[in-house]
Design an enzyme around this catalytic site. Structure first.
Site, PDB file in Angstrom:
ATOM      1  N   ASP A  61      41.301 -34.324 -19.425  1.00 36.66           N
ATOM      2  CA  ASP A  61      40.836 -33.420 -20.480  1.00 36.66           C
ATOM      3  C   ASP A  61      40.622 -34.280 -21.726  1.00 36.66           C
ATOM      4  OD1 ASP A  61      40.756 -31.752 -22.726  1.00 36.66           O
ATOM      5  OD2 ASP A  61      42.041 -30.236 -21.817  1.00 36.66           O
ATOM      6  N   ARG A  76      49.228 -30.651 -38.697  1.00 42.45           N
ATOM      7  CA  ARG A  76      48.251 -31.552 -38.071  1.00 42.45           C
ATOM      8  C   ARG A  76      47.142 -31.898 -39.059  1.00 42.45           C
ATOM      9  NH1 ARG A  76      45.720 -29.771 -32.538  1.00 42.45           N
ATOM     10  NH2 ARG A  76      44.600 -28.441 -33.996  1.00 42.45           N
ATOM     11  N   LYS A 126      34.980 -30.011 -31.534  1.00 45.53           N
ATOM     12  CA  LYS A 126      35.905 -30.775 -32.370  1.00 45.53           C
ATOM     13  C   LYS A 126      35.160 -32.002 -32.925  1.00 45.53           C
ATOM     14  CE  LYS A 126      39.768 -29.437 -29.337  1.00 45.53           C
ATOM     15  NZ  LYS A 126      40.437 -28.327 -30.002  1.00 45.53           N
TER      16      LYS A 126
HETATM   17  C1  LIG Z   1      43.177 -30.194 -25.012  1.00 47.23           C
HETATM   18  C2  LIG Z   1      42.486 -28.881 -24.924  1.00 47.23           C
HETATM   19  N1  LIG Z   1      42.162 -28.387 -23.721  1.00 47.23           N
HETATM   20  C3  LIG Z   1      41.545 -27.195 -23.596  1.00 47.23           C
HETATM   21  C4  LIG Z   1      41.225 -26.441 -24.701  1.00 47.23           C
HETATM   22  C5  LIG Z   1      40.602 -25.081 -24.500  1.00 47.23           C
HETATM   23  O1  LIG Z   1      39.264 -25.103 -24.713  1.00 47.23           O
HETATM   24  P1  LIG Z   1      38.355 -23.791 -24.549  1.00 47.23           P
HETATM   25  O2  LIG Z   1      38.837 -22.840 -25.579  1.00 47.23           O
HETATM   26  O3  LIG Z   1      36.977 -24.329 -24.823  1.00 47.23           O
HETATM   27  O4  LIG Z   1      38.497 -23.263 -23.199  1.00 47.23           O
HETATM   28  C6  LIG Z   1      41.507 -26.926 -25.979  1.00 47.23           C
HETATM   29  C7  LIG Z   1      41.140 -26.147 -27.167  1.00 47.23           C
HETATM   30  O5  LIG Z   1      41.434 -26.454 -28.288  1.00 47.23           O
HETATM   31  C8  LIG Z   1      42.170 -28.181 -26.089  1.00 47.23           C
HETATM   32  O6  LIG Z   1      42.497 -28.681 -27.280  1.00 47.23           O
END
Ligand SMILES: Cc1ncc(COP(=O)(O)O)c(C=O)c1O
Length: 396
Positions: A196, A370, A222
């Site tokens: 991820d 943060r 982001k």
């Molecule tokens: C590390 C991480 N994974 C997954 C997500 C979830 O993303 P989404 O809301 O696009 O499904 C986020 C959202 O901030 C994240 O920071």
């Protein structure tokens, strides 16, 4: 003392080769340190969206699927993201949320894994959605979830390991995990590594192809500045594409979608990761926003990010009364992403006061402030001012 740091900040900003990119964004007097949640708006995006609305939708209407390139946008924009994460063309497709792409990646990876491997290892400190979705994927596919801290992954690998789902940068602490070493360990053990990249793409080099990553997902709102809810992406390494069996084989991933046949035949390449009709307005806002990366080297972004986080931490140590905050972001560069996370009491009051005084970060309950560092539009003077105002707020 603040003159010393302010003077250094001015000199560092004057020498900064990325400083010119700040002009490409819509910013005000606020010190914006929340680009690790929602990136700033590139100035040219509203005009491009207006054109999409007026000309492509308003005048061309249905013709735009072909004439304005709407139909192929998911894979075209995937190829724009590819160099930012070290991927060759044809391996990334844009669409859906990160959560949905985690589902596709984990289920597809567990189907790619060798027979008899029944464990999905998941970063125990993961962003919650990844854990929830991996849990559901495991229930659907008959695998077992094994929560494990990233540092303990090598010891937890074994003949039962099918898939390992990890975060490149921890969303709470800003810790950078060792993608090359962990990927190598997972692959040597016979598993598949799924990463991820939400908190690393656009902030630091990733090297997906170079390090042999199997599958990866990430968001674009982001550090890639795609806009609120802009579509996420899915990377499937070329060597896995022919066997990639999507758990969401929607019609737009079909080899011949307009044949409308009852039988499913997957398209070749990254298109296989598509599901349904792409979210064109968000997708084209993202495509336009990626223009700010033209001519930018991710290594330069990384160098500035580290210099900025070092400088911010130094200013915090110098200004903030002792004992009021503790950095939970690793000091070692090799373990640091592009944010500074400070443990602090009363975070809600502190962040509210910071925002009122023009410093926008965010918090993660119960006790973490943060501050995201986005090198294309954050400067050293911003870092100094944020630390100075934080000290004021904590003294007050
Ligand atoms: C590390 C991480 N994974 C997954 C997500 C979830 O993303 P989404 O809301 O696009 O499904 C986020 C959202 O901030 C994240 O920071």
């Amino acid at each position: 003392m603040s003159e010393t740091y302010a003077g250094r900040a001015a000199a560092l900003d004057a020498a900064d080769e990325l400083a010119k990119y700040r002009e490409l964004f819509t910013l005000d007097d606020t010190v914006y340190l929340d680009g690790n949640s929602l990136g700033a708006l590139p100035r040219h995006v509203p005009a491009r969206l207006q054109e999409v609305l007026t000309r492509e939708w308003g005048e061309l209407r249905i013709r735009s699927w072909e004439e304005s390139g709407w139909w192929t946008a998911p894979e075209r924009i995937g190829d724009r993201i590819a160099p930012l994460v070290g991927a060759g063309p044809g391996q990334i497709v844009v669409g859906d949320s990160t959560s949905v792409n985690v589902f596709k990646a984990v289920v597809a990876a567990s189907r790619l894994a060798a027979q008899g491997r029944d464990e999905i290892l998941v970063d125990a400190t993961t962003f919650p959605t990844d854990g929830y979705i991996a849990g559901s994927a495991a229930r659907l596919t008959g695998h077992r979830i094994v929560p494990v801290a990233p540092a303990d992954v090598p010891a937890a690998l074994g003949p039962r390991t099918a898939v390992v789902l990890l975060n490149h940068v921890d969303y709470r602490t800003g810790r950078l995990h060792d993608l090359p070493a962990l990927t190598a360990a997972v692959r040597a053990a016979g598993g598949l590594a799924v990463w991820d990249l939400c908190h690393s793409a656009g902030a630091l080099p990733v090297g997906l192809d170079e390090h042999g990553v199997d599958l990866a997902v990430g968001c674009t709102y982001k550090y890639l500045n795609g806009g609120p809810g802009s579509p996420a992406y899915l990377y499937v390494a070329e060597r896995h594409q022919a066997a990639f069996d999507s758990p969401l084989p929607g019609w737009t991933s079909h080899a011949d979608p307009f044949a409308m046949t009852p039988g499913y035949a997957p398209a070749e390449g990254s298109v296989r990761g598509r599901v349904g009709t792409p979210d064109i307005l968000s997708m084209l806002a993202l495509e336009a926003s990626l223009d700010v990366w033209d001519g930018v080297e991710v290594t330069a972004v990384r160098a500035k990010s580290l210099a900025l986080t070092d400088f911010f931490l130094e200013c915090v140590a110098a200004y903030v009364p002792p004992g009021r905050v503790t950095s939970v972001t690793p000091a070692a560069h090799a373990e640091r992403g592009s944010q500074v996370a400070l443990r602090c009491e009363d975070t809600e009051r502190v962040m509210r006061a910071l925002v009122e005084r023009g410093v926008v970060g965010d918090l993660r309950r119960p006790d973490v402030l943060r501050f995201g560092i986005t090198p294309l539009y954050v400067g050293f003077a911003d870092a100094e001012r944020a630390a100075r105002i934080l000290a004021d707020v904590l003294e007050g």
